[in-house]
Design a protein around this motif. Structure first.
Motif, mmCIF file in Angstrom:
data_model
loop_
_atom_site.group_PDB
_atom_site.id
_atom_site.type_symbol
_atom_site.label_atom_id
_atom_site.label_comp_id
_atom_site.label_asym_id
_atom_site.label_seq_id
_atom_site.Cartn_x
_atom_site.Cartn_y
_atom_site.Cartn_z
ATOM 1 N N ILE C 141 5.622 -3.090 -7.681
ATOM 2 C CA ILE C 141 4.783 -4.590 -6.956
ATOM 3 C C ILE C 141 3.018 -4.119 -6.100
ATOM 4 N N ILE C 142 4.062 -2.802 -5.916
ATOM 5 C CA ILE C 142 2.893 -1.665 -4.370
ATOM 6 C C ILE C 142 2.338 -1.348 -5.761
ATOM 7 N N VAL C 145 -0.133 -2.797 -7.357
ATOM 8 C CA VAL C 145 -1.562 -3.373 -6.013
ATOM 9 C C VAL C 145 -2.704 -2.158 -6.249
ATOM 10 N N ASN C 149 -6.493 -1.056 -7.998
ATOM 11 C CA ASN C 149 -7.558 -1.033 -6.816
ATOM 12 C C ASN C 149 -8.015 0.370 -7.364
ATOM 13 N N ALA C 150 -7.526 0.939 -8.024
ATOM 14 C CA ALA C 150 -8.247 2.234 -8.265
ATOM 15 C C ALA C 150 -8.709 2.355 -9.796
#
Lengths: 298, 240, 330
Positions: C141-142, C145, C149-150
């Motif tokens: 999950i990290i 995310v 976002n990048a």
């Protein structure tokens, strides 16, 4: 950023946290008694939400009866899942049960997609539930208040049940030592079944609340509350019911404050924050805040 | 009262017990002695229903003159209900439950009104338990935990009381208290089957005894005879 | 005889897969080719996850995250310069100068995934059993995310598309051979025996001098390397990458293959990967024609639960079956 804004965020956090806590209780109870991380637990939230919809729209029951029926339906689902899949695996390595629960989770989600379609459905409670109340600078809807109070009542009832009743004592005895519990005449199949039933029933009620709060439900909706409640259970110490409640509120508050107080660009990192916390807690505080040292996890 | 007939027990693929025969008469105290790994605990677990024999029968007659029932296929809770209570190895008190809750768990299958009275009589037997009744059992000392475990087993009002190594890790003085209490319990009509590594104490307490060696009954007889058997003296009693 | 056997097998495998690739590239249509490539990629994934989970008894769910790392690195290294202004207008200048052909880009992707595994390993490998599983799930999950976002380099949730379709059956077959060969070699080496020892009884293994942490790290890192390669192959097969693809569901699919085939059995993973890819592909037209979406997943999940109940060690257990080993077991 005035104090009114912060108070509002705190209220939002408590409401979110009370839902996490209800789901986390089931995670913790089930883990405590059979050392199983039941990944399918989150999908019971989804079943609870759809059951709510069915009882309101199709059957047309009044609200308190709906809640009771949702609770009982999800108890039943929990019992069936335990009976047909986890009981035959009892005694196998812990990871086996965990993988099976992943499988059951995927099965429940896809049964949902197959029978109900993947399209989200609107979920609306009677109009009076949406009325907005003001308390100083803080405002919330009646539904939010109902969610919070119901959650508190359920938690108190559960804690009393586990603390005071014969079933509760048997559940704690089984959680501590399953073989000795059997030597005392406890039918552990019944105790474990009761644990799954209660945990799943509470998750079902959380589903009702989730739908009521966010207004939309779909077959994959259980994933996020499931995972986050698991994180909450770990924060509190898996196996401990007070821990699960505490963890639920901490996570709810932390999440809302993370989004509410930091600059907006960080808010999309919310889930990374939640799971980063999970990993850190697993490593540095494996028994959580209130957990007992059941076994070595690290 | 209890007749174990020719049972074989496997744990996984290991054949642990070979054709074990035991007989326990009404009102007797029977000792089961033997070295580590001889199969004593396995025998007890099989009688209590935690393990299933692969062969043989376990016949139980709750009251003299009644027809025996085969308990080898019954679930542990049914066996407890039939009047056999086992005090497990290492005492097995529920550390996170209070002393009183432990006793309540012992009375799990009962629903009569006498439970509270029986709890009081356990407290009379072991006053320290009464004093610490609301404390977590994990906070008790080893000897107190043994008292609690014994009291807890009595709460189910057993006709046959089974004890697995009650002396394990206890101070001699406490062992004496416990054994004296067992004598008294027996005199009140409870049959006792006791497993012990402390053969001196066990033979002293019991009427008859069985010696287990590598999963087989090696010897059996009156405890007084066994105590004077030179072979037993050498192997188990430390008499040269 | 015994010593030569793997060499024979290797030769047979190379020749037959080369012939197979040649025939299929020239005769089959695109749909069949894609299925063959998916099957091969799944073999790479299943066999490499088996190295991590099956041999060492670690339970990592993190394979999709490593795939994502490998896939994105490979895609960015091979991304055509002329498309960059259109697709990635904010692409950082300093990264522009790195441009590689497919093969070295794949290797860099694999190494990137392995490096991430090394970092992850330092933190989570102290956890055991299902706690490790949960921590690696959090890691998926990290990564999702972060990719979302990048967006200057990944285009966020939109995903990177317009990748070159480099992946073909030759590339896939080649990597299947490399993966199977290396995992086989590891399994029957002293290192492999240490891994199995760690799985069976870590305290005993430790007492006998097996370094638990480095054995586990090694298993995780090597597994991640191949996952990274598979990610690169996958991206350049479907010519697009989105963070959402590298989900828990993907992890679940790979785990089904490993568990059903037998945790520790390379043959089992290969066969399970083939069977499952084909099964899912069979269900796809059914699902689309009859609108019964989800049936494929239900069948797979049901099958998994049945295997766990009735044969928890999987079809082949830790063994390699006789028809692969011959009579001589090493």
């Amino acid at each position: 950023m005035d104090s009114g804004y912060i108070a509002q965020q705190l209220v939002n956090g408590l409401i979110l946290g009370s839902m996490y806590a209800l789901v986390a209780i089931g995670f913790s109870m089930i883990y405590g008694i059979v050392r199983l991380i039941n990944f399918a637990h989150g999908d019971i939230v989804m079943i609870g939400a759809f059951a709510t919809l069915a009882f309101i729209e199709t059957v047309g029951l009044p609200f308190p009866l709906v809640a009771l029926c949702v609770f009982l339906t999800c108890c039943g689902v929990g019992i069936v899942i335990e009976r047909v899949s986890f009981r035959p695996m009892r005694g196998a390595p812990q990871v086996t049960g965990f993988i099976a629960s992943l499988g059951i989770s995927i099965m429940l989600q896809n049964i949902g997609i197959l029978t109900l379609s993947a399209q989200p459905r609107n979920f609306s409670f009677p109009g009076y539930m949406q009325t907005i109340l003001h308390l100083g600078s803080v405002s919330f809807r009646i539904i939010d208040l109902v969610i919070f109070l119901t959650a508190i009542v359920l938690m108190v009832t559960l804690v009393l049940l586990v603390k005071k009743t014969k079933l509760g004592i048997a559940m704690r005895a089984t959680a501590e030592n399953i073989d000795v519990a059997r030597l005392m005449g406890i039918n552990i199949n019944h105790t474990i079944m009761a644990t799954f039933a209660i945990g799943s029933g509470l998750a079902g009620i959380a589903g009702l609340m989730w739908g009521g709060k966010f207004g939309q439900i779909d077959p994959l909706m259980g994933y996020v509350p499931g995972l986050k409640s698991f994180v909450a259970a770990v924060i509190g110490g898996v196996g401990s019911i007070p821990g699960a409640i505490l963890g639920g509120f901490i996570l709810g508050l932390a999440e809302v404050l993370f989004v509410g107080l930091l600059p907006p660009i960080y808010s999309s990192y919310r889930d990374a924050f939640v799971f980063g916390t999970l990993i850190v807690i697993l490593i540095i505080l494996p028994n959580g805040l209130l957990g007992k040292d059941l076994e070595d996890r690290a | 009262m209890l007749t174990v007939e020719n049972i074989d027990v496997h744990r996984g693929k290991t054949h642990v017990l070979h054709q074990i025969d035991l007989h326990v008469g009404h009102g007797e105290i029977i000792a089961l002695i033997g070295a580590n790994g001889a199969g004593k605990t396995t025998t007890l677990k099989t009688i209590s229903g935690l393990l299933r024999p692969t062969k043989g029968k376990i016949l139980y007659t709750p009251e003299a003159g009644k027809a025996p029932i085969d308990i080898s296929t019954m679930a542990p809770e049914q066996i407890v209900g039939a009047g056999i209570s086992q005090c497990p190895e290492g005492r097995g008190v529920f550390a996170q439950l209070s002393v009183k809750e432990n006793l309540l768990v012992g009375a799990y299958l009962r629903s009569d009104k006498e439970i509270e009275k029986d709890i009081q009589s356990v407290y009379e037997m072991f006053p320290i338990l009464g004093e610490r009744s609301t404390q977590a059992a994990g906070k008790l000392s080893g000897g107190q935990q043994m008292m609690l475990a014994l009291g807890r087993s009595l709460m189910s009002q057993p006709k046959l009381l089974i004890l697995d190594e009650p002396s394990l890790g206890l101070a001699p003085l406490i062992i004496e208290t416990i054994f004296a209490m067992l004598q008294k319990i027996n005199s009140q009509g409870v049959t006792i089957l006791i497993v012990e590594q402390n053969a001196v104490m066990a033979l002293d307490l019991s009427h008859r005894a069985y010696v287990l060696e590598t999963g087989r009954v090696a010897l059996s007889g009156l405890s007084s005879d066994l105590a004077s058997n030179p072979q037993i003296q050498k192997s188990y009693l430390g008499v040269e | 005889m015994e010593m030569n056997r793997p060499r024979y097998s290797l030769a047979i495998m190379i020749i037959s897969l080369t012939v197979f690739s040649f025939l299929i590239e020239n005769m089959a249509n695109d749909y069949i080719l894609a299925i063959v490539c998916f099957t091969g990629i799944n073999i790479v994934l299943a066999v490499s996850l088996n190295l991590t989970n099956g041999f060492t008894g670690l339970f990592s769910l993190g394979h999709p995250a490593f795939m994502a790392v490998g896939g994105y690195i490979t895609a960015l290294l091979t991304f055509p310069a002329e498309k960059k202004p259109l697709f990635l207008p904010d692409f950082p200048q300093w990264l522009d100068s790195f441009h590689l052909p497919f093969f070295p880009a794949l290797l860099v992707g694999g190494c990137g995934a392995a490096f991430v595994a090394f970092l992850v390993g330092i933190s989570v490998l102290r956890l055991k059993g299902h706690y490790l599983a949960v921590a690696t799930m959090g890691f998926i999950i990290i990564i999702q995310v972060l990719l979302n976002n990048a967006d200057t380099i990944t285009r966020g949730p939109l995903g990177l598309n317009g990748l070159e379709d480099f992946t073909n059956t030759y590339w896939v077959s080649g990597w299947v051979i490399v993966t199977v060969y290396i995992c086989w070699k590891i399994k029957f080496s002293s290192l492999g025996r240490s891994m199995l020892a760690v799985r069976e009884d870590e305290m005993a293994a430790n007492a006998l001098g097996v370094n638990l942490f480095s054995t586990r790290s090694f298993a995780l890192i090597v597994g991640a390397f191949f996952a990274g390669i598979a990610g690169g192959l996958w991206g350049h097969l479907i010519t697009a990458l989105t963070p959402g693809s590298f989900s828990l569901l993907m992890s679940f699919n790979i785990i089904v293959m490993v568990v059903v085939g037998g945790t520790g059995s390379i043959t089992g993973s290969v066969l399970a990967a083939i069977i499952f890819t084909l099964t899912i592909e069979c269900f796809r037209p059914l699902e689309e024609n009859f609108g019964i979406y989800g049936v494929g997943e239900i069948v797979m999940a049901l099958f998994l639960v049945l295997v766990l109940i009735f044969k928890p060690s999987g079809i082949f257990g830790t063994e390699e079956p006789d028809f692969v080993m011959g009579k001589h077991k090493p």
